[in-house]
Design a protein around this motif. Structure first.
Motif, PDB file in Angstrom:
ATOM      1  N   ARG A 242       0.842  -1.200   0.000  1.00  0.00           N
ATOM      2  CA  ARG A 242       0.000   0.000   0.000  1.00  0.00           C
ATOM      3  C   ARG A 242       0.880   1.254   0.000  1.00  0.00           C
ATOM      4  N   VAL A 243       2.021   1.132   0.672  1.00  0.00           N
ATOM      5  CA  VAL A 243       2.951   2.255   0.760  1.00  0.00           C
ATOM      6  C   VAL A 243       3.905   2.262  -0.422  1.00  0.00           C
ATOM      7  N   TRP A 244       4.522   1.127  -0.682  1.00  0.00           N
ATOM      8  CA  TRP A 244       5.578   1.085  -1.700  1.00  0.00           C
ATOM      9  C   TRP A 244       5.648  -0.304  -2.297  1.00  0.00           C
ATOM     10  N   SER A 245       5.514  -0.368  -3.595  1.00  0.00           N
ATOM     11  CA  SER A 245       5.596  -1.624  -4.328  1.00  0.00           C
ATOM     12  C   SER A 245       6.442  -1.391  -5.567  1.00  0.00           C
ATOM     13  N   PRO A 246       6.745  -2.436  -6.320  1.00  0.00           N
ATOM     14  CA  PRO A 246       7.509  -2.220  -7.554  1.00  0.00           C
ATOM     15  C   PRO A 246       6.814  -1.303  -8.554  1.00  0.00           C
ATOM     16  N   LYS A 247       5.493  -1.102  -8.394  1.00  0.00           N
ATOM     17  CA  LYS A 247       4.761  -0.331  -9.404  1.00  0.00           C
ATOM     18  C   LYS A 247       4.013   0.880  -8.866  1.00  0.00           C
ATOM     19  N   ALA A 248       3.730   0.917  -7.580  1.00  0.00           N
ATOM     20  CA  ALA A 248       2.857   1.976  -7.076  1.00  0.00           C
ATOM     21  C   ALA A 248       3.131   2.233  -5.607  1.00  0.00           C
ATOM     22  N   GLY A 249       2.334   3.123  -5.021  1.00  0.00           N
ATOM     23  CA  GLY A 249       2.454   3.436  -3.607  1.00  0.00           C
ATOM     24  C   GLY A 249       2.285   4.920  -3.369  1.00  0.00           C
ATOM     25  N   TYR A 250       2.127   5.290  -2.103  1.00  0.00           N
ATOM     26  CA  TYR A 250       1.871   6.674  -1.744  1.00  0.00           C
ATOM     27  C   TYR A 250       2.917   7.661  -2.278  1.00  0.00           C
ATOM     28  N   PRO A 251       4.226   7.359  -2.199  1.00  0.00           N
ATOM     29  CA  PRO A 251       5.218   8.385  -2.582  1.00  0.00           C
ATOM     30  C   PRO A 251       5.078   8.899  -4.006  1.00  0.00           C
ATOM     31  N   GLY A 252       4.407   8.160  -4.870  1.00  0.00           N
ATOM     32  CA  GLY A 252       4.249   8.596  -6.247  1.00  0.00           C
ATOM     33  C   GLY A 252       3.082   9.536  -6.473  1.00  0.00           C
ATOM     34  N   HIS A 253       2.380   9.924  -5.408  1.00  0.00           N
ATOM     35  CA  HIS A 253       1.229  10.812  -5.565  1.00  0.00           C
ATOM     36  C   HIS A 253       1.663  12.166  -6.112  1.00  0.00           C
ATOM     37  N   ALA A 254       0.802  12.766  -6.903  1.00  0.00           N
ATOM     38  CA  ALA A 254       1.130  14.013  -7.595  1.00  0.00           C
ATOM     39  C   ALA A 254       1.496  15.149  -6.652  1.00  0.00           C
ATOM     40  N   ALA A 255       0.977  15.127  -5.414  1.00  0.00           N
ATOM     41  CA  ALA A 255       1.202  16.248  -4.502  1.00  0.00           C
ATOM     42  C   ALA A 255       2.537  16.180  -3.773  1.00  0.00           C
ATOM     43  N   TYR A 256       3.164  15.025  -3.756  1.00  0.00           N
ATOM     44  CA  TYR A 256       4.379  14.876  -2.975  1.00  0.00           C
ATOM     45  C   TYR A 256       5.601  15.423  -3.707  1.00  0.00           C
ATOM     46  N   ALA A 292       0.639  18.175   2.705  1.00  0.00           N
ATOM     47  CA  ALA A 292       0.156  17.856   4.057  1.00  0.00           C
ATOM     48  C   ALA A 292      -1.274  17.321   4.016  1.00  0.00           C
ATOM     49  N   ASP A 293      -2.111  17.910   3.174  1.00  0.00           N
ATOM     50  CA  ASP A 293      -3.477  17.413   3.029  1.00  0.00           C
ATOM     51  C   ASP A 293      -3.483  15.975   2.511  1.00  0.00           C
ATOM     52  N   THR A 294      -2.636  15.703   1.539  1.00  0.00           N
ATOM     53  CA  THR A 294      -2.538  14.353   0.977  1.00  0.00           C
ATOM     54  C   THR A 294      -2.015  13.377   2.013  1.00  0.00           C
ATOM     55  N   LEU A 295      -1.065  13.820   2.804  1.00  0.00           N
ATOM     56  CA  LEU A 295      -0.485  12.952   3.830  1.00  0.00           C
ATOM     57  C   LEU A 295      -1.539  12.483   4.821  1.00  0.00           C
ATOM     58  N   ARG A 296      -2.409  13.394   5.244  1.00  0.00           N
ATOM     59  CA  ARG A 296      -3.467  13.006   6.192  1.00  0.00           C
ATOM     60  C   ARG A 296      -4.365  11.934   5.585  1.00  0.00           C
ATOM     61  N   VAL A 297      -4.660  12.060   4.317  1.00  0.00           N
ATOM     62  CA  VAL A 297      -5.474  11.048   3.639  1.00  0.00           C
ATOM     63  C   VAL A 297      -4.754   9.706   3.638  1.00  0.00           C
ATOM     64  N   HIS A 298      -3.450   9.708   3.384  1.00  0.00           N
ATOM     65  CA  HIS A 298      -2.700   8.455   3.285  1.00  0.00           C
ATOM     66  C   HIS A 298      -2.453   7.816   4.646  1.00  0.00           C
ATOM     67  N   VAL A 299      -2.343   8.613   5.691  1.00  0.00           N
ATOM     68  CA  VAL A 299      -2.275   8.040   7.045  1.00  0.00           C
ATOM     69  C   VAL A 299      -3.573   7.294   7.342  1.00  0.00           C
ATOM     70  N   LYS A 300      -4.699   7.934   7.099  1.00  0.00           N
ATOM     71  CA  LYS A 300      -5.993   7.294   7.353  1.00  0.00           C
ATOM     72  C   LYS A 300      -6.174   6.052   6.489  1.00  0.00           C
ATOM     73  N   ASP A 301      -5.779   6.152   5.225  1.00  0.00           N
ATOM     74  CA  ASP A 301      -5.917   5.013   4.326  1.00  0.00           C
ATOM     75  C   ASP A 301      -5.107   3.817   4.822  1.00  0.00           C
ATOM     76  N   PHE A 302      -3.886   4.069   5.302  1.00  0.00           N
ATOM     77  CA  PHE A 302      -3.057   2.958   5.765  1.00  0.00           C
ATOM     78  C   PHE A 302      -3.634   2.346   7.031  1.00  0.00           C
ATOM     79  N   VAL A 303      -4.075   3.178   7.955  1.00  0.00           N
ATOM     80  CA  VAL A 303      -4.679   2.653   9.188  1.00  0.00           C
ATOM     81  C   VAL A 303      -5.905   1.815   8.852  1.00  0.00           C
TER      82      VAL A 303
END
Length: 497
Positions: A242-256, A292-303
């Motif tokens: 969910r966080v980091w895979s060979p193809k996807a994950g949070y760090p690749g979001h457009a806002a980061y 920061a707004d995106t980060l809050r979404v991704h914290v909730k998504d991971f939990v």
């Protein structure tokens, strides 16, 4: 909540190969200093704050001996201090260049504040190196510390004598630096070959990591391996990816913040990801508020993902389940600028969601051990087999490493006392056997640098071996020269091989 959802373990694997005195940019020492500034400093600060709050068993922290050696090395400490000062200067220059562009000017000011904080942190808490700081974290029980073999070799491809020497030496190195001999290890690259658990048991290792497919996807509990009492934990890939895979994950979001796009005139990264297929010149300026707004979404998504997975596993197995998520430490801050803030958010939010957050040690104590299991030959690399380190692209390197080990084991290294020539040639052999070189070649990431490093250490080994066999008086002089370039482990005694 009155009923616990289950148990979550976060495992961080901190590792870089020996980089001091071996190049600067784009790989070499710059790699070390970026990871140090953007990952190791903020994560150590986060763990210190958790310790001050009385939190215990927050996460499991792997630190390879070769990385710890660099973070304690006087040369590296001096050079990193200079690097932090230059970071401040780069930010000041950026503030001048970017005046009149609000987002970029704000970024320059933020960079200057971050560099100033890092410099102050380094000059106080890190001034004697990493080991005193790490020991305080271990002593406070805020982390469980994992060790590993000396130079992070891919263990399945090692002769058993070399494998045992590297592992025992690595555990001894961690004990010397921290006062604690780890009961668990991060097996380099999660590499496993059937029967390795016997060597682990003999070295006093009680637990280690494998990737989820090694347990055929059933990672809901740790398992004893074969006929041993050694326990393996498997990464839950549904959660980890969910966080980091060979193809996807949070760090690749457009806002980061974009890792790959540089403003080379100031040596800073000014852009956000914006889009996967957008050229650097077309990327939008980094916007911290949007991130920061995106980060809050991704914290909730991971939990939510962890809770859902634990409920799914409880329904499937009829018992409280375990989820293990494991990552390279360098993902958080170095590769993913927002990563340390995400870590803190998740580690604070999970207990509020009814999840027990603990270490691998804590998971064992909580009863999350089943077994036994027979593990296949495996790793956490592509294909979950050995192809990254034993594939066609690196066949020549595998053959060279096999021959290197044969030459090493053919030497008579016994003696009445320690021999600096013998000790250094063993060190060079171990550095040549680092798993990083094959990984970088297979993944075409600074492949020329990786091949050169493997070749240089092998050539140094062969030169010292020839001088040792001939009894040449110049052997000590050449060993001293090589020690100025790479001397991570002063305790390594060739006679123990």
């Amino acid at each position: 909540m009155s009923e616990r959802e289950g148990t979550f373990c976060l495992v961080l694997h901190s590792h870089l190969p020996w980089l001091a005195h071996h190049g600067n940019w784009p790989v070499g020492e710059e790699w070390l200093y970026q990871a140090w500034a953007h990952s190791y400093l903020p994560i150590a600060d986060l763990l210190r704050r958790f310790a001050d709050e009385g939190r215990r068993d927050v996460l499991t922290l792997g630190v390879t001996p070769v990385l710890a050696a660099q973070l304690d090395d006087p040369y590296s400490l001096r050079a990193f201090h200079d690097w932090l000062g230059h970071w401040q200067l780069r930010a000041e220059h950026a503030a001048t260049l970017w005046r009149g562009e609000p987002l970029l000017a704000d970024l320059a000011a933020r960079e200057h504040r971050a560099a100033t904080r890092a410099l102050g942190d380094f000059e106080t808490r890190w001034r004697h190196g990493f080991s005193p700081l790490l020991r305080s974290l271990v002593d406070s029980d805020v982390v469980e510390l994992l060790g590993g073999p000396l130079t992070h070799p891919f263990q399945p491809l090692l002769d058993e004598r070399v494998r045992s020497f590297a592992l025992r030496g690595g555990l001894a190195d961690t004990a010397l630096r921290t006062g604690h001999r780890p009961a668990g290890i991060w097996a380099p690259e999660c590499g496993y070959a059937p029967g390795m658990e016997r060597g682990y048991a003999g070295a006093g290792v009680e637990r280690f990591l494998v990737d989820g497919p090694s347990l055929r996807g059933d990672t809901s509990a740790a398992r004893t391996v074969g006929e041993s009492d050694v326990v393996c934990f498997g990464r839950d890939l549904e959660v980890t990816y969910r966080v980091w895979s060979p193809k996807a994950g949070y760090p690749g979001h457009a806002a980061y913040r974009d890792f790959h796009t540089w403003a080379h005139e100031v040596g800073l990264k000014p852009s956000r990801v914006t889009g996967k297929h957008i050229e650097p010149s077309g990327k939008a300026p980094y916007d911290p508020a949007l991130a920061a707004d995106t980060l809050r979404v991704h914290v909730k998504d991971f939990v939510d993902t962890v809770v859902s997975r634990l409920r799914e596993l409880r329904a499937q197995h009829g018992r409280e389940a375990l989820v293990v998520a494991a990552y390279d430490t360098e993902l958080f801050g170095h590769w993913w600028h927002e990563g340390p803030a995400w870590l803190e958010g998740v580690l604070r939010a999970l207990p509020e969601a009814g999840v027990r957050v603990t270490t691998l040690r804590g998971a064992v104590a909580a009863g999350h051990v089943a077994g036994p299991v027979e593990l296949p030959a495996s790793s956490w690399g592509s294909g979950k087999d050995w192809r990254v380190w034993d594939g066609e692209q690196v066949a020549d390197m595998v053959a060279a490493n096999t021959e290197l080990q044969q030459r090493l084991l053919a030497l008579d290294l016994s003696g009445a006392g320690r021999d600096p020539v013998a000790d250094q040639l063993v060190t060079e052999a171990l550095l040549a056997l680092s798993s990083d070189w094959a990984f970088m070649v297979t993944k075409d990431s600074a492949a020329d640098y990786a091949r050169r490093r493997a070749r240089e250490h092998t050539e140094r080994f062969d030169e010292l071996a020839g001088l040792l066999r001939s009894g040449s008086p110049s052997g000590a002089e050449r060993a001293a020269v090589f020690r100025t370039l790479a001397h991570p482990f002063g305790h390594v005694d060739a006679r123990a091989l």
